[in-house]
Enzyme design. Structure first.
Site, PDB file in Angstrom:
ATOM      1  N   LYS A   1     -46.263 -23.610-112.012  1.00  0.00           N
ATOM      2  CA  LYS A   1     -45.295 -23.054-112.961  1.00  0.00           C
ATOM      3  C   LYS A   1     -46.014 -22.502-114.196  1.00  0.00           C
ATOM      4  O   LYS A   1     -47.137 -22.882-114.520  1.00  0.00           O
ATOM      5  CB  LYS A   1     -44.294 -24.129-113.362  1.00  0.00           C
ATOM      6  CG  LYS A   1     -44.912 -25.374-113.968  1.00  0.00           C
ATOM      7  CD  LYS A   1     -43.852 -26.469-114.121  1.00  0.00           C
ATOM      8  CE  LYS A   1     -44.479 -27.789-114.527  1.00  0.00           C
ATOM      9  NZ  LYS A   1     -43.504 -28.888-114.566  1.00  0.00           N
TER      10      LYS A   1
ATOM     11  N   ARG B   1     -30.470 -24.513-112.668  1.00  0.00           N
ATOM     12  CA  ARG B   1     -30.951 -24.207-114.009  1.00  0.00           C
ATOM     13  C   ARG B   1     -30.774 -22.712-114.269  1.00  0.00           C
ATOM     14  O   ARG B   1     -31.132 -21.870-113.431  1.00  0.00           O
ATOM     15  CB  ARG B   1     -32.417 -24.599-114.146  1.00  0.00           C
ATOM     16  CG  ARG B   1     -32.985 -24.450-115.553  1.00  0.00           C
ATOM     17  CD  ARG B   1     -34.442 -24.885-115.573  1.00  0.00           C
ATOM     18  NE  ARG B   1     -34.571 -26.300-115.276  1.00  0.00           N
ATOM     19  CZ  ARG B   1     -35.672 -26.858-114.731  1.00  0.00           C
ATOM     20  NH1 ARG B   1     -36.710 -26.095-114.414  1.00  0.00           N
ATOM     21  NH2 ARG B   1     -35.713 -28.151-114.510  1.00  0.00           N
TER      22      ARG B   1
ATOM     23  N   CYS C   1     -41.364 -33.494-118.947  1.00  0.00           N
ATOM     24  CA  CYS C   1     -40.305 -32.510-119.220  1.00  0.00           C
ATOM     25  C   CYS C   1     -39.817 -32.553-120.663  1.00  0.00           C
ATOM     26  O   CYS C   1     -39.434 -31.532-121.212  1.00  0.00           O
ATOM     27  CB  CYS C   1     -39.139 -32.726-118.264  1.00  0.00           C
ATOM     28  SG  CYS C   1     -39.539 -32.317-116.552  1.00  0.00           S
TER      29      CYS C   1
ATOM     30  N   CYS D   1     -35.747 -36.725-121.096  1.00  0.00           N
ATOM     31  CA  CYS D   1     -35.500 -35.939-119.889  1.00  0.00           C
ATOM     32  C   CYS D   1     -34.340 -36.564-119.119  1.00  0.00           C
ATOM     33  O   CYS D   1     -33.823 -37.618-119.477  1.00  0.00           O
ATOM     34  CB  CYS D   1     -36.753 -35.890-119.027  1.00  0.00           C
ATOM     35  SG  CYS D   1     -37.177 -37.490-118.299  1.00  0.00           S
TER      36      CYS D   1
ATOM     37  N   LYS E   1     -45.105 -21.264-118.334  1.00  0.00           N
ATOM     38  CA  LYS E   1     -44.091 -21.340-119.375  1.00  0.00           C
ATOM     39  C   LYS E   1     -44.544 -20.616-120.639  1.00  0.00           C
ATOM     40  O   LYS E   1     -45.704 -20.727-121.036  1.00  0.00           O
ATOM     41  CB  LYS E   1     -43.777 -22.806-119.714  1.00  0.00           C
ATOM     42  CG  LYS E   1     -43.221 -23.595-118.535  1.00  0.00           C
ATOM     43  CD  LYS E   1     -42.954 -25.050-118.899  1.00  0.00           C
ATOM     44  CE  LYS E   1     -42.382 -25.814-117.720  1.00  0.00           C
ATOM     45  NZ  LYS E   1     -42.102 -27.239-118.052  1.00  0.00           N
TER      46      LYS E   1
ATOM     47  N   ARG F   1     -41.263 -19.020-116.124  1.00  0.00           N
ATOM     48  CA  ARG F   1     -39.907 -19.562-116.239  1.00  0.00           C
ATOM     49  C   ARG F   1     -39.222 -19.069-117.514  1.00  0.00           C
ATOM     50  O   ARG F   1     -39.699 -18.146-118.171  1.00  0.00           O
ATOM     51  CB  ARG F   1     -39.960 -21.079-116.176  1.00  0.00           C
ATOM     52  CG  ARG F   1     -40.555 -21.586-114.853  1.00  0.00           C
ATOM     53  CD  ARG F   1     -40.428 -23.091-114.718  1.00  0.00           C
ATOM     54  NE  ARG F   1     -40.931 -23.571-113.440  1.00  0.00           N
ATOM     55  CZ  ARG F   1     -40.846 -24.850-113.051  1.00  0.00           C
ATOM     56  NH1 ARG F   1     -40.304 -25.759-113.848  1.00  0.00           N
ATOM     57  NH2 ARG F   1     -41.314 -25.225-111.871  1.00  0.00           N
TER      58      ARG F   1
ATOM     59  N   CYS G   1     -41.016 -40.214-116.011  1.00  0.00           N
ATOM     60  CA  CYS G   1     -42.259 -40.103-115.249  1.00  0.00           C
ATOM     61  C   CYS G   1     -43.263 -39.375-116.134  1.00  0.00           C
ATOM     62  O   CYS G   1     -42.933 -38.911-117.220  1.00  0.00           O
ATOM     63  CB  CYS G   1     -42.018 -39.356-113.931  1.00  0.00           C
ATOM     64  SG  CYS G   1     -41.826 -37.566-114.140  1.00  0.00           S
TER      65      CYS G   1
ATOM     66  N   CYS H   1     -33.066 -37.093-110.803  1.00  0.00           N
ATOM     67  CA  CYS H   1     -34.427 -36.584-110.652  1.00  0.00           C
ATOM     68  C   CYS H   1     -35.186 -37.398-109.608  1.00  0.00           C
ATOM     69  O   CYS H   1     -35.318 -38.616-109.736  1.00  0.00           O
ATOM     70  CB  CYS H   1     -35.158 -36.635-111.996  1.00  0.00           C
ATOM     71  SG  CYS H   1     -36.869 -36.059-111.866  1.00  0.00           S
TER      72      CYS H   1
END
Length: 1483
Positions: A1119, A980, A1391, A1342, A1121, A1049, A1387, A1348
């Site tokens: 994470k 990424r 995302c 996603c 964001k 991120r 899931c 994934c």
């Protein structure tokens, strides 16, 4: 109209039911594999669904039905099935029969029954007469009840004689329905058929009784009584007598009598008509109703019930002695001989009777055409007038000229899936493309079954070649004779020269020449223009299927190869990898590619568009350039024509990965450095036959040595050997472990996907050793199943996957014990513990999935005789202590049962390694990444390093489509890495776009992804290419550091195509925030940016000592964001971020500052109410100069107060809810040294992108382009990747790309001068299509499968299919242009931000989703669970009525999410902590 229950209404139904009863397997030949309810298949499918038992199927089994396409050599399957000693029946349309004559000749030796339906209004009886010499017994039925009786007779006769029987009938689709008759009475059949007398061959290959199979290929029957093979075959008279005996059995059972021939009419008739056609009953009824004095009132009609064996004596026995004239009417579409086959049979019968004194009738042959009720009388009169004349005319046509058209259901047509390759050809060659055997060509009088074959296509090529020669002669003559103008003659001469050289420059000259000829007024010019199409060069292709791979030596494929002509063939192989025959002893189906390479004069390529578009494209271009025959074999596997592209993709990947379908190109005219023909291997696996070819051919063996050497474990054909070796190694290791153990043995087997069951099992083993037991733990699939019965104490610990399935490393073990008939566990003591979630499947009907693997295996062990050590225990994630609530007492009971409960168990158990441990021990994100990259023994890196590489912008993944296949072949998963890019502000230059495009092709999977966070993502990068790829990204002035991991991120920014100045300012702030919050470790540069001498190429500073002033050595708990939105558009879903910045613009259009939100986040865990999504809370307003500091301080408070013990509770949203918004905000303000100002007012109108062209304030143009789910790729329908690449090459000035948070792209800052050129390119590459439904334009997904590792269900690959199934319905409601935010994820981690969508499908298991409703159209409100664990059909059934109601009851401008809340379908989610409240009750 369906018949009443217990009745049949068509002859096909009647025959199909009987075939099912008398078969182990019925082969149903169909026009297409989606025709499940057509013809015979309706009844067959119904009987399979109802699990009806047969009369001859082996005990404990049901008859099966296998559907086969009629133009794909279906009768070959019968021979394969007969090799398994099964009773086989075939149901088929008559159109499929003639082409199968070679195979039918072989089938005639076996007791096969073929039921043939002539299902056209006017059938061709030549399809039956073509079989007259094959040795079949051929029966005909004339009504519904007869079809049932003759079907029964056919099967009894086949079993009695051991020879094949064909039963045919006319099923006229245009005729009135026949009155239904009761279904066959099995008890009546059993009176005349003794199933207990059936004898089957044994598996040793010994011969069997003659009432079943012939002893060998020559057809010699075996005498069961004497045990010897007979020396003679039954004669025709024998078969006639057996037929009559069978008819008598039918009469006994049903009371209905049948004979070989039937006579209808006066007993003293002097004229008779033998009719072999579909209008026989019309003749009979017309004659029966004739008035006195009518010329045909004393005419009789003979019908044929037993066509083969033909019995002349039976025919003569039914003819009245008074008959002096006999007409023979045969319904043949084409008379290929002077005398019809039935006429010759009749004459032969009469010649046998020469010894008798009665005179021989005059025999007159007729061709029977189409007749209806209005013309039958006239036809009869004409027949009688001719036959009673002194000199009758032979072969008169009675009725209208028959049509050669094929029933539309059985017309040759290209399956929709196969258009993928034809679309590619058109995209490559355009108007230059000439498909020589195209099915849509106008070929007067030629059936499509003929014009579609390779012979016809090759003939068309030769014809065009001759036409071109003649045309060139005309051109040459015109020049020599000087009949054209000087300018025209010069162009003709130039064209002739370029044509002789096969120059690519000929196209330009052709255009000029045609224009010049049109300007001339001479007759010669006008004559040349008539055939001007011959001037344009063409790319000639013959397109066909793998059915051409049979009998190659005598096929059109061979003729093309042998001719040396410059013609191309595209041959599509459609057999799925998973459905391929396990063993094909006859090997009738040849490998066309190898066949052509062995011939040596053809360009050969093997391609698979769903594996490598670019390789297929290159092969087509090379084939066209090759001067000679070119053979391109193309893989497109499908089981049914309705298969989705997704299933085709999955099958293709399995086939290519295992080497079953290798990708290669071979050019015999292009030499390598060694002077050998060029062979390019484009895939990493070779199937056995190709290996043998490369080894066998001397001139190619050196090429083989130049290609990579693959271990045998790569080939699927060696899979069983590898698995055996692996199990042996596991067994040896297991034995060595036991050697050093003194206590009683304890074997612990686990099945685990997420790792919990494995952890529990290994901990139990350690504790067992501490108690003196010989304990060992291993995965179920690693245990040799043959040793299971020898175990003394066995423990099974398994988690639950999918819909009650075993985890992947336990499935083979379960399949082995589930089906084993010889396992004996009488001496095995066992205990089983299962891990599951009782709320994961909340509906009553789904409760069976809870802990299903552990319950299944416990039940199986009980059946196999095992002894229970401890009763089954089920761990439940919903219990107060999770699985431990049930596990702890179970483990205590286990030690007691084993007698070691009193033994000391103080085992020093290592604490579990957490992400916090990994980070703090990583030496600032170094770990052992370098060592892992250098390890060539595996494509993976260690689990700890896989956590650390996330901080560097890459995730380790594997291809889950082929995970099972590779495991079965003894290979490790197909590991690769996702990379990424960190792209703050989501702005990219054309050079950067091209760099990513190049890397996708050279180092990735030929595609790249535009993510929901406005950046690039590469997939499929293998380990050895990981470092070069990341380095190349940095060379393009991008990087990947902090694109993932427990750090801040990529910082997103609104796209703002209408305001360039504001966008530039906001993207600058996004870059400043991102750079400020970057980790300062130099590990990134050490690992990825070294040069060839391993010297660092410092890109982000000259730091030599690692120090993380913001993060510290443990970085963040999870994470983090940040995103910047600019009202009125919330295209980056600002509420979903840890920090959301809403740009506030003053009245002058200047940036005043930002409203700051904190605490947004999307990730949850299914059925864990402690986890939930959350929208950001408003903290207040800051000016631009303070925005970077505000982001930093919010992150620092999260760093210090976030939950580092439970990663599921570690995001900022939980920290804020734990501390409280005011407390958390106060801590931030304390660090800032000032308080947030009151938030400014703003309004959001939507969170979608607005497509098409717009101008900014400078007059520059921006085009927002729809990219479905962000995937940049080439497809046969849409060469998007190539198009965007070409656009990037020509961009000038400020032009570039902006990536949106909705996974689309903006071609930005295009000048008015550039715009027409860009528009033309967009049109050429089909990039300007915005005619999608608003639902599709507003959808997002996603990645999910196949890469994934967290995916539970499909998402990116499935959402387009789901939208297609929904948008057609929306069109009928007038909602095509009404936007609804629809999102799908594989899931619950969120995302694609599904929790903010108006409609969301969140994956729970493969094909199963939770349906979420009620999100805000502006991205401001969370949705709520409406239905749990539903499939596609259920989702559509729920949504369609809601959309209908919305279309009828909505208020002006009311969005769908607001509507369903207003009308009470679902309640609003007012905060993250109420996300799980007020969920609708299950219906």
């Amino acid at each position: 109209m369906a018949p009443p229950a217990g009745y049949v209404s068509t002859r096909e139904d009647a025959a199909a039911r009987v075939a099912f009863l008398f078969s182990d397997i019925v082969l149903s030949v169909q026009p297409s594999l989606q025709s499940t309810e057509l013809g015979f298949n309706a009844s067959l499918s119904r009987m399979v669904r109802q699990k009806q038992r047969g009369l001859v199927a082996r005990r404990g089994t049901f008859p099966t039905v296998r559907s086969l396409r009629y133009n794909a050599d279906p009768f070959a399957a019968a021979l394969d099935e007969l090799a398994s000693n099964t009773f086989v029946s075939i149901t088929a349309p008559s159109v499929s029969v003639p082409a199968a004559v070679p195979l039918l000749a072989k089938l005639a030796r076996f007791p096969v029954v073929i039921h043939v339906s002539m299902s056209r209004a006017f059938p061709d009886y030549a399809e039956i007469t073509a079989l007259r010499q094959l040795g079949f017994t051929v029966l005909q039925s004339f009504s519904l009840v007869e079809a049932q009786d003759m079907a029964i007779a056919a099967h009894i006769l086949a079993i009695r004689t051991g020879k094949a029987v064909l039963h045919f009938f006319h099923q006229n689709p245009a005729a009135p329905e026949e009155s239904p008759v009761p279904v066959e009475d099995v008890s009546v059949i059993e009176r005349v058929f003794d199933r207990n007398s059936l004898i089957r061959p044994d598996h040793s290959g010994n011969p069997v009784g003659r009432n079943i199979y012939w002893n060998d290929a020559a057809g010699v029957p075996f005498d069961a009584k004497s045990g010897t093979a007979e020396t003679t075959l039954p004669t025709a008279d024998d078969l006639v007598r057996e037929t009559e005996t069978t008819f008598e059995l039918v009469r006994t059972a049903t009371g209905r009598s049948y004979k070989a021939f039937d006579y209808h009419g006066a007993g003293n008739a002097d004229t008779a008509l033998l009719i072999f056609g579909s209008s026989a009953q019309q003749f009979i009824s017309t004659i029966a109703s004739a008035g006195w004095g009518e010329v045909y009132s004393k005419v009789g009609v003979v019908t044929v019930r037993v066509y083969r064996p033909w019995s002349g004596s039976r025919l003569l026995s039914v003819l009245p002695k008074s008959v002096k004239r006999l007409g023979v009417l045969e319904q043949l579409h084409r008379q290929t001989t002077k005398w019809g086959p039935v006429l010759l049979d009749v004459i032969s019968s009469l010649n046998q009777d020469l010894t008798k004194p009665s005179p021989i009738p005059v025999v007159v042959g007729y061709t029977l055409g189409f007749l209806d009720e209005k013309t039958i009388v006239q036809a009869l009169r004409g027949i009688i007038q001719n036959i009673q004349s002194e000199a009758p005319i032979q072969n008169l046509l009675v009725g209208s000229q028959p049509s050669h058209s094929v029933d539309s259901a059985f017309a040759l047509k290209l399956p929709e899936l196969e258009t993928a390759y034809s679309k590619m050809l058109y995209n490559v060659f355009g108007d230059k493309l000439s498909v020589l055997n195209a099915l849509d060509k106008e070929d007067a009088g030629i059936a499509k079954t003929i014009s579609g074959n390779p012979e016809y296509g090759f003939g068309a090529y030769l014809a065009r070649e001759e036409e071109l020669k003649a045309y060139i002669a005309k051109l040459t003559s015109a020049v020599k004779e000087g009949v054209l103008s000087a300018e025209t003659s010069e162009l003709v001469s130039r064209w002739l020269l370029l044509n002789s050289e096969s120059s690519p420059k000929i196209a330009e000259t052709t255009t000029k020449l045609i224009a010049q000829l049109e300007s001339e007024s001479s007759e010669v010019a006008a004559d040349l223009l008539k055939d001007k199409a011959l001037l344009s060069p063409s790319s000639s292709w013959i397109i066909g299927s793998d059915a051409w791979a049979f009998d190659l030596g005598s096929s059109g494929v061979h003729h093309v190869i042998a001719s040396g002509k410059n013609v191309n063939m595209l041959i599509i192989e459609s057999e799925p990898f998973t459905a391929r025959a396990a063993a094909d002893a006859s090997r009738r189906k040849k490998d066309i590619g190898l066949y052509a390479m062995n011939y040596g004069n053809s360009y050969v390529a093997s391609v698979a568009v769903y594996s490598s578009y670019s390789q297929a494209l290159q092969a087509f271009i090379e084939a066209d350039k090759f001067d000679g025959p070119s053979i391109v074999v193309a893989y497109l596997p499908y089981k049914e024509e309705t298969d989705s592209p997704l299933s085709v993709l999955q099958e293709t990947k399995k086939a290519v990965d295992t080497g079953y379908w290798p990708l290669y190109r071979w050019d015999p005219k292009t030499a390598t450095d060694e002077g050998l023909p060029r062979f390019e291997l484009d895939s990493n696996a070779l199937k056995r036959e190709l290996k043998e070819f490369l080894s066998r051919e001397n001139h190619l063996s050196q090429v083989a040595r130049r290609t990579p050497v693959f271990g045998e474990s790569i080939s699927g054909s060696y899979g069983s050997e590898v698995r055996s070796q692996q199990q042996a190694k596991a067994k040896d290791a297991y034995a060595k472990l036991l050697e050093g153990l003194t206590g009683p043995p304890l074997t612990i087997l686990f099945a685990s996907d997420g790792g919990t069951a494995e952890t529990v099992a290994k901990r139990l083993a350690r504790r067992g050793k501490g108690r003196g037991l010989g304990a060992v733990a291993m995965a179920m699939d690693d245990f040799p199943i043959e040793d299971l019965g020898a175990e003394e104490n066995l423990v099974i610990i398994t988690s639950t996957a999918g819909q009650g399935e075993f985890p992947q490393n336990g499935r083979n073990f379960w399949e082995a014990i589930k089906t084993s008939t010889d396992l004996d566990l009488a001496n095995v003591n066992y205990a089983i513990f299962g891990l599951g979630d009782s709320h994961y499947w909340p509906r009553k009907q789904d409760k069976i999935y809870y802990n299903k693997p552990s319950k299944d295996i416990a039940h199986r062990f009980e059946i196999l005789g095992g002894k229970v050590l401890v009763p089954l225990a089920l761990g439940d994630d919903q219990d107060p202590d999770g699985y431990s609530t049930a596990y702890n007492p179970w483990e205590t009971a286990l030690w007691t049962s084993l007698g070691v409960d009193g033994v000391g168990a103080n085992v020093d158990e290592p604490p579990p390694i957490t992400n916090e441990d990994i980070k703090i021990n990583s030496n600032y994100l170094r770990g052992t990444i370098v060592e892992g990259l250098n390890d060539e023994s595996t494509g993976a890196i260690s689990a700890e390093d896989a956590q650390l590489t996330k901080f560097h912008g890459t995730y380790m993944q594997d291809d889950r489509d082929i995970r099972e296949t590779r495991k079965a072949a003894g290979q490790e998963p197909a590991y690769s890495f996702m990379i990424r890019v960190r792209l703050p502000g989501s702005v990219s230059t054309p050079a950067q776009w091209l760099a990513i495009d190049d890397l996708a092709d050279t180092n990735g999977n030929h595609t790249f992804k535009l993510t929901t966070r406005g950046t690039y993502q590469l997939h499929g990068v293998i380990k050895k290419k990981l470092k070069p790829t990341i380095k190349a990204i940095n060379v393009a002035l991008m990087d990947t550091i902090a694109a993932c991991g427990d750090v801040n991120r990529n910082v997103m920014c609104a796209a703002l195509p209408y305001n360039n100045a504001l966008h530039k300012e906001l993207s600058t702030w996004a870059t400043k925030i991102s750079n400020h919050l970057l980790p300062k470790t130099t590990a990134y540069h050490e690992i990825w940016l070294t040069d060839d001498n391993d010297k660092k190429t410092l890109v982000a500073g000259d730091a030599v000592v690692d120090f993380e002033p913001l993060y510290g050595p443990t970085y963040l708990p999870r994470k983090f964001k940040i995103a910047i939105a600019c009202p009125p558009y919330n295209d980056i879903d600002v509420y979903a971020n840890d920090v959301g910045l809403i740009a506030i613009v003053d009245d002058d259009g200047k940036l005043a500052g930002f409203n700051v939100l904190a605490g947004g986040g999307m990730g949850t865990t299914h059925n864990n109410k402690k986890t939930y999504p959350r929208t950001g809370s408003t903290f207040g307003f800051v000016t631009p100069e303070n925005v970077v500091l505000a982001c930093e301080k919010i992150m620092l408070v999260q760093r210090d107060f976030g939950d580092r013990k439970d990663r599921k509770h570690a995001r900022l949203k939980y920290t804020i809810d734990t501390l409280g918004v005011d407390v958390f905000k106060g801590k931030v303000e304390e660090l800032l040294g000032f308080k947030f100002d009151e938030p400014r007012e703003f309004t959001f109108e939507s969170n979608i992108d607005h497509f098409g062209w717009t101008k900014d304030e400078r007059g520059l143009n921006h085009y927002t382009m729809f990219i479905e789910n962000g995937r940049i790729e080439n497809t046969p329908e849409h060469p998007m990747k190539d198009g965007l690449r070409e656009i990037a090459k020509v961009m000038e000035g400020e032009a570039g790309f902006r990536l949106t948070g909705n996974q689309h792209v903006i071609l930005s800052s295009i000048s008015d001068e550039q715009k027409p050129k860009i528009e033309k390119m967009m049109s050429d590459y089909k990039l300007d299509n915005l005619q999608h439904s608003a639902l599709r334009l507003s959808s997002s997904a996603c990645v999910a499968f196949p890469t994934c590792g967290l995916a539970m269900a499909e998402s990116e690959r499935y959402l387009p299919i789901f939208v297609t199934k929904l948008e057609a319905y929306l069109e009928t409601l007038g909602l095509r242009h009404d936007s609804v935010i629809l999102r799908m994820t594989g899931c619950p981690n969120g995302c694609a931000r599904p929790w903010l969508a108006e409609v969301a499908l969140v994956g729970k298991a493969y094909g199963v989703y939770n349906l979420m409703l009620g999100g805000g159209y502006h991205g401001q409100r969370l949705n709520k669970l409406y239905r749990s664990s539903i499939n596609e059909t259920q989702a559509l059934d729920i949504l369609k009525p809601m959309f209908k109601r919305w279309s009828e009851e909505r208020e002006e401008g009311e969005h769908f999410g607001d509507f369903i809340i207003r009308v009470g379908i679902i309640k609003p989610t007012l905060s993250g902590m109420t996300f799980h409240d007020d969920v609708p009750e299950e219906e």
